[in-house]
Structure formats: structure tokens, C-alpha cells
Design an enzyme around this catalytic site. Structure first.
Site, mmCIF file in Angstrom:
data_model
loop_
_atom_site.group_PDB
_atom_site.id
_atom_site.type_symbol
_atom_site.label_atom_id
_atom_site.label_comp_id
_atom_site.label_asym_id
_atom_site.label_seq_id
_atom_site.Cartn_x
_atom_site.Cartn_y
_atom_site.Cartn_z
ATOM 1 N N LYS A 53 91.420 -31.881 109.235
ATOM 2 C CA LYS A 53 89.952 -31.969 109.264
ATOM 3 C C LYS A 53 89.514 -33.331 109.811
ATOM 4 O O LYS A 53 88.608 -33.421 110.637
ATOM 5 C CB LYS A 53 89.381 -31.725 107.860
ATOM 6 C CG LYS A 53 89.481 -30.252 107.465
ATOM 7 C CD LYS A 53 89.229 -29.982 105.991
ATOM 8 C CE LYS A 53 89.540 -28.518 105.691
ATOM 9 N NZ LYS A 53 89.437 -28.150 104.283
ATOM 10 N N GLN A 97 88.238 -31.181 98.710
ATOM 11 C CA GLN A 97 89.354 -30.261 98.942
ATOM 12 C C GLN A 97 89.794 -29.607 97.634
ATOM 13 O O GLN A 97 90.038 -30.283 96.641
ATOM 14 C CB GLN A 97 90.525 -31.022 99.592
ATOM 15 C CG GLN A 97 91.671 -30.142 100.027
ATOM 16 C CD GLN A 97 91.295 -29.183 101.155
ATOM 17 O OE1 GLN A 97 90.640 -29.545 102.126
ATOM 18 N NE2 GLN A 97 91.705 -27.928 101.023
ATOM 19 N N ASP A 120 80.878 -27.006 103.634
ATOM 20 C CA ASP A 120 81.865 -25.964 103.318
ATOM 21 C C ASP A 120 81.167 -24.647 102.960
ATOM 22 O O ASP A 120 81.784 -23.592 102.956
ATOM 23 C CB ASP A 120 82.714 -26.407 102.113
ATOM 24 C CG ASP A 120 84.176 -26.596 102.465
ATOM 25 O OD1 ASP A 120 84.571 -26.185 103.575
ATOM 26 O OD2 ASP A 120 84.921 -27.141 101.636
#
Ligand code: NAD
Length: 285
Positions: A53, A97, A120
Site C-alpha cells: 500500500k 490494517q 477502506d
């Protein structure tokens, strides 16, 4: 092979180039899109994901912060850090995460992210926006699936889409997105009794289960579009999806491979969301 391949790697490259152009334009106006990635603990798969990422941010010209915390971090400490990032003007996207260590309630942490920075798309405000068709961030993997359908010029209006899997991060959101594009949507899951009867009716199948060879050629209508979200390993340790690719490619009209299909699209859509967040903060959207 009768099916045409939907190449997620090539499409990702094209979309990332577009993002780079938008980032350049933002920078010309004095705004550098910024993504904060928080990793707690040493989970090896998570380490790879966050590294990819951050690398994607670098490639597209965005600013990124990778924060690595020990697995002894408390929930209160993490919530406090998210709060700081919520207020940080240089940060347009915040990603925590998952999975998180046991002492931290992941839902509480996700809900603490400001919805306007929830790139997200996991916050309930984002899920609600998707459900009601309001502006918000779409979760990256299902968003990537929709981009693939758009890329092949597939008109979903009146088509029957069958989604296999009902998770909050893939199955349910992709079903909502397909519905929004006027498809008739069926969601199948672990308690579905007649999966094959359902999939045989489908013009589009999205497989998001996590079981190798769940979808075989006899379950697919000739010409159907098959999107394989699954990420599994063969006995030899090779990455594979939920679809029996060798069989299904002889029946389907379009198919995504694993690897090189939906997988690369996920990080690409994270870049798209982060760039869009920066544009929104600049009042451009
Ligand atoms: P999950 O475990 O949360 O959900 C799996 C779903 O499959 C459940 O809703 C369950 O009801 C359903 N299911 C289980 N057995 C079934 C069966 N026999 N028939 C029909 N449905 C069944 O998983 P998830 O997080 O949605 O992920 C699904 C897969 O997609 C996994 O392999 C995961 O690794 C992969 N994934 C890939 C990406 C990517 O970037 N490509 C992103 C997220 C998830």
C-alpha cells in the site's frame, strides 16, 4: 479457452496512471494527498499488505505514513492516535490494517476513523452511504470488481448477478453496488442449499468465499462473466481463487484470473479513494 480474460494488472496500471495525473493536479494546487497506514503487531501477511500500500502511494506521487506499533499497544492508545490523524490536515485517508491484536476492539477502532477519511470504506457511515446511494467511500475490493465490469463495458441493467459470500468487506457491498447498477441480485452463502441452481441462472457471478474450486464449469451458464475474489493456496502453495479456472474458462464469456485479477485492483481502488478524499477536502468534488 472461450472466455476473455479480464486483466486486473493491466487495468490497475491504467487506473494508477490516472490517479498519478490527479495527484499532479492536486499538487499544483498545493495539496499532497496523504494516506496513513497503521499496523499493529507482526502478522506476516499484514506486513506485506501494508508495504504494498505504501509502495503504491509512492508510485502515484502520494504522501504516506506507515506507523508500526508493537502488539502490546492498548486500545486507548490506538484510538488516541486515530483521533490525531483525524485532525491532521496532511492526511486524507486512514487505514488500520486488520486483524488487530485481541486486546483491541477492531469495530471500535474502525468507527473512530472520521468517515471523510475512511478510504477502506469499512465505517458504518460508509456502509450506510453505499446502501442508500449517498456519496461515501466504497470498500476497495468490491469497488475493484465494479471497475472491471465497467472496463469491459458490461451493462448490468436487468442482468442477474449472483454473489457467493456475504461478508461485510466483499459479498454484501458488491451486492449493493450491483443492485445500484440495476442488476437483479442474489446473495448466496454457507447456508444456501442449491448453489448450482442459483449460479446457473447468473449472467454475472462474483465468487468471494475463500474455498478452492468452489465454482466449477458445470455451475456456470455459457457466456457468463465470472469475477473471482477468492485468495487461496493450492496444495503446492500456489495462489488460486474460488473458481476452477481451467474448467470455467471454457464456458464463461469473461473471467478474472488469480493471481492478476481482482487482487491488484484492491490497492488501486485504495489509491483512487485516497485521491478522491483529497479532492473532496479541496472542494473539488
Ligand atoms: P469471509 O470468510 O468473511 O466470508 C466468506 C463467505 O463465504 C461467508 O459469507 C460464507 O457464508 C460464504 N461461504 C462459505 N462457504 C460457502 C459455501 N460452501 N457456499 C457458499 N458460500 C459459502 O471472507 P471474505 O473476507 O469475504 O473473503 C472471501 C475470499 O476473498 C477470501 O478468499 C479472501 O482471502 C478473499 N479476499 C480477497 C481480496 C482481494 O483483494 N482479492 C480482498 C478481500 C478478500
Amino acid at each position: 479457452m472461450t472466455a476473455q480474460l479480464i486483466d486486473g494488472k493491466a487495468l490497475s496500471q491504467k487506473l494508477r496512471q490516472e490517479v498519478s495525473g490527479r495527484v499532479k493536479a492536486l499538487k499544483a494546487g498545493g495539496i499532497v494527498p496523504g494516506l496513513a497506514v497503521i499496523l499493529v503487531g507482526e502478522d506476516p501477511a499484514s506486513q506485506v499488505y501494508v508495504r504494498n500500500k505504501v509502495r503504491a502511494c509512492e508510485e502515484t506521487g502520494m504522501y504516506s505514513v506507515l506507523e508500526k506499533w508493537p502488539d502490546t499497544l492498548t486500545e486507548a492508545e490506538l484510538l488516541a492516535r486515530v483521533q490525531e490523524l483525524n485532525e491532521d490536515k496532511n492526511i486524507h485517508g486512514i487505514l488500520v490494517q486488520l486483524p488487530l491484536p485481541r486486546q483491541i476492539d477492531a469495530t471500535k477502532v474502525i468507527e473512530s476513523i472520521a468517515p471523510e477519511k475512511d478510504v477502506d470504506g469499512f465505517h458504518v457511515a460508509s456502509a450506510g452511504a453505499l446502501m442508500t446511494g449517498l456519496p461515501g467511500f466504497w470498500p476497495c475490493t468490491p469497488y475493484g470488481c465494479m471497475k472491471m465490469l465497467e472496463h469491459i463495458g458490461y451493462d448490468l441493467k436487468g442482468k442477474h448477478a449472483v454473489v457467493i459470500g456475504r461478508s461485510n468487506i466483499v459479498g454484501k457491498p458488491v451486492a449493493m453496488m450491483l443492485l445500484q447498477q440495476n442488476a437483479t441480485v442474489t446473495i448466496c452463502h454457507s447456508a444456501t442449499k442449491n448453489l448450482k441452481d442459483m449460479t446457473l441462472q447468473a449472467d454475472v457471478i462474483v465468487a468471494a468465499v475463500g474455498k478452492r474450486k468452489l465454482l466449477t464449469a458445470d455451475m456456470v451458464k455459457p457466456g457468463a462473466v465470472v469475477l473471482d475474489v477468492g485468495m487461496n493456496r493450492t496444495e503446492e502453495g500456489k495462489l488460486c481463487g474460488d473458481v476452477d479456472f481451467d474448467g470455467v474458462k471454457e464456458v464463461a464469456g469473461w473471467i478474472t484470473p488469480v493471481p492478476g485479477g481482482v487482487g491488484p485492483m484492491t490497492i488501486t481502488m485504495l489509491m483512487v479513494n485516497t485521491c478522491e478524499s483529497a479532492e473532496r477536502s479541496a472542494g473539488q468534488r
